[in-house]
Design a protein around this motif. Structure first.
Motif, PDB file in Angstrom:
ATOM      1  N   GLY A  88     -12.339  19.744 -21.747  1.00  0.00           N
ATOM      2  CA  GLY A  88     -13.186  20.019 -22.898  1.00  0.00           C
ATOM      3  C   GLY A  88     -13.696  18.724 -23.521  1.00  0.00           C
ATOM      4  O   GLY A  88     -13.347  17.627 -23.079  1.00  0.00           O
ATOM      5  N   MET A  89     -14.513  18.856 -24.557  1.00  0.00           N
ATOM      6  CA  MET A  89     -15.079  17.657 -25.180  1.00  0.00           C
ATOM      7  C   MET A  89     -13.972  16.764 -25.761  1.00  0.00           C
ATOM      8  O   MET A  89     -13.954  15.546 -25.527  1.00  0.00           O
ATOM      9  CB  MET A  89     -16.069  18.047 -26.291  1.00  0.00           C
ATOM     10  N   VAL A  90     -13.052  17.363 -26.507  1.00  0.00           N
ATOM     11  CA  VAL A  90     -12.016  16.569 -27.175  1.00  0.00           C
ATOM     12  C   VAL A  90     -10.978  16.088 -26.175  1.00  0.00           C
ATOM     13  O   VAL A  90     -10.601  14.910 -26.151  1.00  0.00           O
ATOM     14  CB  VAL A  90     -11.358  17.409 -28.292  1.00  0.00           C
ATOM     15  N   ARG A 111      -7.747  25.018 -15.816  1.00  0.00           N
ATOM     16  CA  ARG A 111      -7.370  26.381 -16.167  1.00  0.00           C
ATOM     17  C   ARG A 111      -6.903  27.163 -14.933  1.00  0.00           C
ATOM     18  O   ARG A 111      -5.998  27.984 -15.017  1.00  0.00           O
ATOM     19  CB  ARG A 111      -8.555  27.095 -16.814  1.00  0.00           C
ATOM     20  N   GLU A 115      -2.966  28.583 -16.383  1.00  0.00           N
ATOM     21  CA  GLU A 115      -3.559  29.492 -17.369  1.00  0.00           C
ATOM     22  C   GLU A 115      -2.658  29.462 -18.613  1.00  0.00           C
ATOM     23  O   GLU A 115      -1.501  29.906 -18.577  1.00  0.00           O
ATOM     24  CB  GLU A 115      -3.655  30.905 -16.764  1.00  0.00           C
ATOM     25  N   LEU A 116      -3.199  28.937 -19.690  1.00  0.00           N
ATOM     26  CA  LEU A 116      -2.367  28.747 -20.885  1.00  0.00           C
ATOM     27  C   LEU A 116      -2.062  30.052 -21.606  1.00  0.00           C
ATOM     28  O   LEU A 116      -1.215  30.086 -22.506  1.00  0.00           O
ATOM     29  CB  LEU A 116      -3.042  27.743 -21.831  1.00  0.00           C
ATOM     30  N   ALA A 137      -5.455  19.931 -27.001  1.00  0.00           N
ATOM     31  CA  ALA A 137      -6.904  20.039 -27.228  1.00  0.00           C
ATOM     32  C   ALA A 137      -7.449  21.251 -26.483  1.00  0.00           C
ATOM     33  O   ALA A 137      -8.646  21.340 -26.245  1.00  0.00           O
ATOM     34  CB  ALA A 137      -7.605  18.764 -26.761  1.00  0.00           C
ATOM     35  N   ALA A 138      -6.561  22.173 -26.114  1.00  0.00           N
ATOM     36  CA  ALA A 138      -6.998  23.414 -25.452  1.00  0.00           C
ATOM     37  C   ALA A 138      -7.064  24.506 -26.495  1.00  0.00           C
ATOM     38  O   ALA A 138      -6.135  24.678 -27.281  1.00  0.00           O
ATOM     39  CB  ALA A 138      -6.013  23.795 -24.356  1.00  0.00           C
ATOM     40  N   ALA A 139      -8.159  25.210 -26.505  1.00  0.00           N
ATOM     41  CA  ALA A 139      -8.329  26.306 -27.469  1.00  0.00           C
ATOM     42  C   ALA A 139      -9.568  27.085 -27.066  1.00  0.00           C
ATOM     43  O   ALA A 139     -10.387  26.602 -26.274  1.00  0.00           O
ATOM     44  CB  ALA A 139      -8.514  25.753 -28.889  1.00  0.00           C
ATOM     45  N   VAL A 141     -12.908  27.851 -28.378  1.00  0.00           N
ATOM     46  CA  VAL A 141     -13.693  27.174 -29.411  1.00  0.00           C
ATOM     47  C   VAL A 141     -15.116  27.713 -29.395  1.00  0.00           C
ATOM     48  O   VAL A 141     -15.657  28.021 -28.324  1.00  0.00           O
ATOM     49  CB  VAL A 141     -13.729  25.643 -29.139  1.00  0.00           C
ATOM     50  N   GLY A 181      -6.129  21.181 -35.298  1.00  0.00           N
ATOM     51  CA  GLY A 181      -6.707  22.319 -36.014  1.00  0.00           C
ATOM     52  C   GLY A 181      -8.182  22.071 -36.192  1.00  0.00           C
ATOM     53  O   GLY A 181      -8.858  21.552 -35.287  1.00  0.00           O
ATOM     54  N   TYR A 211     -10.327  32.600 -36.085  1.00  0.00           N
ATOM     55  CA  TYR A 211      -9.989  31.308 -35.496  1.00  0.00           C
ATOM     56  C   TYR A 211      -9.123  30.511 -36.479  1.00  0.00           C
ATOM     57  O   TYR A 211      -8.101  29.921 -36.104  1.00  0.00           O
ATOM     58  CB  TYR A 211     -11.316  30.604 -35.229  1.00  0.00           C
ATOM     59  N   LYS A 215      -5.308  28.989 -36.136  1.00  0.00           N
ATOM     60  CA  LYS A 215      -5.024  27.552 -36.288  1.00  0.00           C
ATOM     61  C   LYS A 215      -3.968  27.315 -37.373  1.00  0.00           C
ATOM     62  O   LYS A 215      -3.101  26.446 -37.224  1.00  0.00           O
ATOM     63  CB  LYS A 215      -6.312  26.799 -36.636  1.00  0.00           C
ATOM     64  N   ALA A 239     -13.039  16.893 -38.516  1.00  0.00           N
ATOM     65  CA  ALA A 239     -14.336  17.362 -39.028  1.00  0.00           C
ATOM     66  C   ALA A 239     -15.130  17.950 -37.850  1.00  0.00           C
ATOM     67  O   ALA A 239     -14.635  18.009 -36.728  1.00  0.00           O
ATOM     68  CB  ALA A 239     -15.084  16.174 -39.618  1.00  0.00           C
ATOM     69  N   LEU A 241     -17.351  17.987 -34.715  1.00  0.00           N
ATOM     70  CA  LEU A 241     -17.365  16.951 -33.684  1.00  0.00           C
ATOM     71  C   LEU A 241     -18.598  17.071 -32.806  1.00  0.00           C
ATOM     72  O   LEU A 241     -19.195  18.141 -32.693  1.00  0.00           O
ATOM     73  CB  LEU A 241     -16.122  17.089 -32.803  1.00  0.00           C
ATOM     74  N   ARG A 385     -22.379  23.903 -19.297  1.00  0.00           N
ATOM     75  CA  ARG A 385     -21.350  24.577 -20.097  1.00  0.00           C
ATOM     76  C   ARG A 385     -21.925  25.666 -20.970  1.00  0.00           C
ATOM     77  O   ARG A 385     -22.337  25.467 -22.067  1.00  0.00           O
ATOM     78  CB  ARG A 385     -20.571  23.590 -20.950  1.00  0.00           C
TER      79      ARG A 385
HETATM   80  P1  NDP Z   1     -13.849  22.768 -25.580  1.00  0.00           P
HETATM   81  O1  NDP Z   1     -14.273  24.196 -25.511  1.00  0.00           O
HETATM   82  O2  NDP Z   1     -14.811  21.727 -25.199  1.00  0.00           O
HETATM   83  O3  NDP Z   1     -12.528  22.571 -24.710  1.00  0.00           O
HETATM   84  C1  NDP Z   1     -11.469  23.476 -24.776  1.00  0.00           C
HETATM   85  C2  NDP Z   1     -10.578  23.265 -23.590  1.00  0.00           C
HETATM   86  O4  NDP Z   1      -9.534  24.245 -23.624  1.00  0.00           O
HETATM   87  C3  NDP Z   1     -11.282  23.419 -22.245  1.00  0.00           C
HETATM   88  O5  NDP Z   1     -10.839  22.398 -21.385  1.00  0.00           O
HETATM   89  C4  NDP Z   1     -10.798  24.770 -21.738  1.00  0.00           C
HETATM   90  O6  NDP Z   1     -10.704  24.878 -20.357  1.00  0.00           O
HETATM   91  C5  NDP Z   1      -9.396  24.801 -22.329  1.00  0.00           C
HETATM   92  N1  NDP Z   1      -8.932  26.175 -22.391  1.00  0.00           N
HETATM   93  C6  NDP Z   1      -9.374  27.152 -23.206  1.00  0.00           C
HETATM   94  N2  NDP Z   1      -8.713  28.289 -22.950  1.00  0.00           N
HETATM   95  C7  NDP Z   1      -7.834  28.010 -21.939  1.00  0.00           C
HETATM   96  C8  NDP Z   1      -6.886  28.781 -21.234  1.00  0.00           C
HETATM   97  N3  NDP Z   1      -6.696  30.070 -21.503  1.00  0.00           N
HETATM   98  N4  NDP Z   1      -6.161  28.174 -20.265  1.00  0.00           N
HETATM   99  C9  NDP Z   1      -6.363  26.875 -19.962  1.00  0.00           C
HETATM  100  N5  NDP Z   1      -7.241  26.091 -20.603  1.00  0.00           N
HETATM  101  C10 NDP Z   1      -7.974  26.663 -21.581  1.00  0.00           C
HETATM  102  O7  NDP Z   1     -13.338  22.550 -27.078  1.00  0.00           O
HETATM  103  P2  NDP Z   1     -13.316  21.182 -27.910  1.00  0.00           P
HETATM  104  O8  NDP Z   1     -12.941  20.085 -27.014  1.00  0.00           O
HETATM  105  O9  NDP Z   1     -14.555  21.121 -28.716  1.00  0.00           O
HETATM  106  O10 NDP Z   1     -12.122  21.477 -28.939  1.00  0.00           O
HETATM  107  C11 NDP Z   1     -10.792  21.072 -28.664  1.00  0.00           C
HETATM  108  C12 NDP Z   1      -9.948  21.200 -29.933  1.00  0.00           C
HETATM  109  O11 NDP Z   1     -10.572  20.487 -30.989  1.00  0.00           O
HETATM  110  C13 NDP Z   1      -9.774  22.634 -30.410  1.00  0.00           C
HETATM  111  O12 NDP Z   1      -8.474  22.829 -30.859  1.00  0.00           O
HETATM  112  C14 NDP Z   1     -10.716  22.733 -31.571  1.00  0.00           C
HETATM  113  O13 NDP Z   1     -10.249  23.631 -32.524  1.00  0.00           O
HETATM  114  C15 NDP Z   1     -10.687  21.322 -32.119  1.00  0.00           C
HETATM  115  N6  NDP Z   1     -11.898  21.037 -32.888  1.00  0.00           N
HETATM  116  C16 NDP Z   1     -13.137  21.024 -32.294  1.00  0.00           C
HETATM  117  C17 NDP Z   1     -14.267  20.804 -33.077  1.00  0.00           C
HETATM  118  C18 NDP Z   1     -15.643  20.762 -32.491  1.00  0.00           C
HETATM  119  O14 NDP Z   1     -16.609  20.544 -33.263  1.00  0.00           O
HETATM  120  N7  NDP Z   1     -15.821  20.957 -31.189  1.00  0.00           N
HETATM  121  C19 NDP Z   1     -14.161  20.580 -34.539  1.00  0.00           C
HETATM  122  C20 NDP Z   1     -12.820  20.582 -35.036  1.00  0.00           C
HETATM  123  C21 NDP Z   1     -11.742  20.827 -34.235  1.00  0.00           C
HETATM  124  P3  NDP Z   1     -12.016  25.180 -19.447  1.00  0.00           P
HETATM  125  O15 NDP Z   1     -12.665  23.832 -19.305  1.00  0.00           O
HETATM  126  O16 NDP Z   1     -11.471  25.719 -18.180  1.00  0.00           O
HETATM  127  O17 NDP Z   1     -12.822  26.174 -20.218  1.00  0.00           O
END
Ligand code: NDP
Length: 385
Positions: A88-90, A111, A115-116, A137-139, A141, A181, A211, A215, A239, A241, A385
């Protein structure tokens, strides 16, 4: 040292098991840590000129009673570290930062590999890998649209993912864990800038309460494990992102990547106007994801306390100023039309980052540079994406 870092081979986050990674070349300068005494208005350590109009940064001093506790711990570069959500981005930004700093034993899973939502698989993973440090950083989102269309998945999946990762880390005796969070956990009408103490002091913003409730449960699980078992599990609230590897799917994206995509597509199509939601008057704060990653590693090494801690840049701008900046960076010459029949959302959402800044951390990437980097990344794979 930097030259040796630059010479080292880069290993990209991707598939597979444990990575013996060499530091990646980074364009960002290492930042000075000015120490815990905050005596001035805070702001960016800018790289290059910042041209974004309308940025405001409030001046505030933390009072002595609110200063967070330092727990300086330099993590061994050979420690085993699991980054959950590394694609993911973070997560990818945290992975890059750990590589840049020379951490050699980074554990990741796609994933498909883990599988989380599968509790037994997560337990098995922890037992097999036994990481010492965990970044979550998995969620699931998404922006307002995704949250309002899929409330059940937003609450259920986030509760499951974080329960498995956090309690699993407890069972596996992980030394330290950072749970991420979001600023949306705070009440809709929280005082501005929003201090950490605003948590659970009022009703949430209804569009993302599913959501946010998940969190908040994650924060409380970390705290409960801390209180009952002494686990060093901390939670931080970023904040909004943006950055590399963002989600540009208009059905699921946040405001900033959505603007990049809309202006880009309008430029390519030669469209005369781009319609944006609302009046453009609300203020929002945006942090570049690599700055967030630096803050996460900083907190892992320097922060240990019951209290959650905000991560932001301390600056805000209007959505109108943001849209005009994205328009300029994308190079779109048409009009911006504001659809005022659409909701504005909360008028202001700025995190109070005085506790984080009191520890000596500062962001490094200003909005202008960050947006240019994000747009360049988008151009590599538009519509991804
Ligand atoms: P992304 O959607 O970019 O990344 C989420 C990651 O979680 C992906 O790698 C995804 O895998 C993985 N994931 C989700 N579900 C599962 C699952 N069931 N099993 C395995 N992997 C899983 O989100 P961000 O990077 O933007 O966000 C990361 C964190 O930062 C989150 O907790 C979010 O709440 C927090 N955050 C983000 C903000 C934002 O503006 N983006 C702002 C504030 C907080 P896959 O690549 O396979 O989908």
């Amino acid at each position: 040292m930097l030259s040796s870092l630059r010479a080292a081979a880069a290993v990209r986050p991707g598939h597979g098991r444990e990575f013996r990674a060499s530091p990646e070349t980074g364009n960002l300068k290492p930042h000075a840590r000015p120490g815990p005494n905050l005596t001035k208005c805070y702001g960016f350590q800018h790289h290059g000129p910042g041209k974004v109009a309308g940025l405001k940064h409030p001046c505030r001093l933390p009072d002595a009673g609110s200063l967070p506790s330092l727990s300086a711990m330099s993590i061994d570069r050979n420690a085993k570290i699991f980054v959950a959500g590394h694609r993911g981005m973070v997560g990818s930004a945290i992975y890059r930062e750990l590589q840049r700093l020379g951490f050699t034993r980074l554990v990741v899973r796609t994933r498909v590999e883990l599988e989380l939502l599968d509790s037994a698989a997560v337990t098995q993973f922890y037992a097999a890998e036994q990481p010492e440090f965990v970044f979550i950083a998995a969620a699931r989102v998404g922006g307002i649209l995704a949250n309002s269309q899929r409330p059940a998945e937003f609450i259920y999946e986030n509760l499951q993912i974080q329960n498995h990762l956090i309690f699993g880390a407890h069972t596996a005796k992980v030394r330290k864990l950072l749970f991420l969070g979001s600023s949306c956990i705070y009440p809709k009408l929280a005082q501005q800038p929003i201090p950490e103490s605003a948590l659970l002091t009022g009703p949430l913003e209804p569009t993302n309460e599913w959501y946010a409730v998940a969190k908040i449960a994650g924060i409380k699980l970390c705290l409960a494990l801390r209180r009952q078992y002494g686990d060093d599990f901390i939670s931080s609230m970023p904040a909004n992102l943006y950055g590399l590897n963002d989600n540009y799917d208009l059905q699921g994206s946040h405001v900033l990547p959505a603007l990049i995509r809309k202006f880009h597509e309008a430029k390519v199509a030669g469209a005369p106007a781009v319609t944006c939601w609302g009046s453009g008057s609300p203020f929002r704060e945006f942090l570049y994801a690599d700055d967030l990653a630096r803050a996460c590693v900083f907190l892992m090494e320097n922060y240990s306390a019951d209290e959650i801690i905000n991560i932001g840049c301390g600056e805000e701008l209007t959505i109108k100023a943001l849209a005009e900046t994205v328009q300029r960076i994308v190079g779109y010459s048409g009009q911006i039309v504001w659809d005022t029949t659409k909701p504005d959302g909360t008028p202001r959402k700025l995190l109070d980052v005085s506790r984080l800044f009191a520890l000596g951390w500062r962001p490094q990437v200003n909005m202008e540079s960050g947006l240019r980097l994000a747009y360049a990344d988008f151009l590599k794979n538009p519509g991804c994406r």
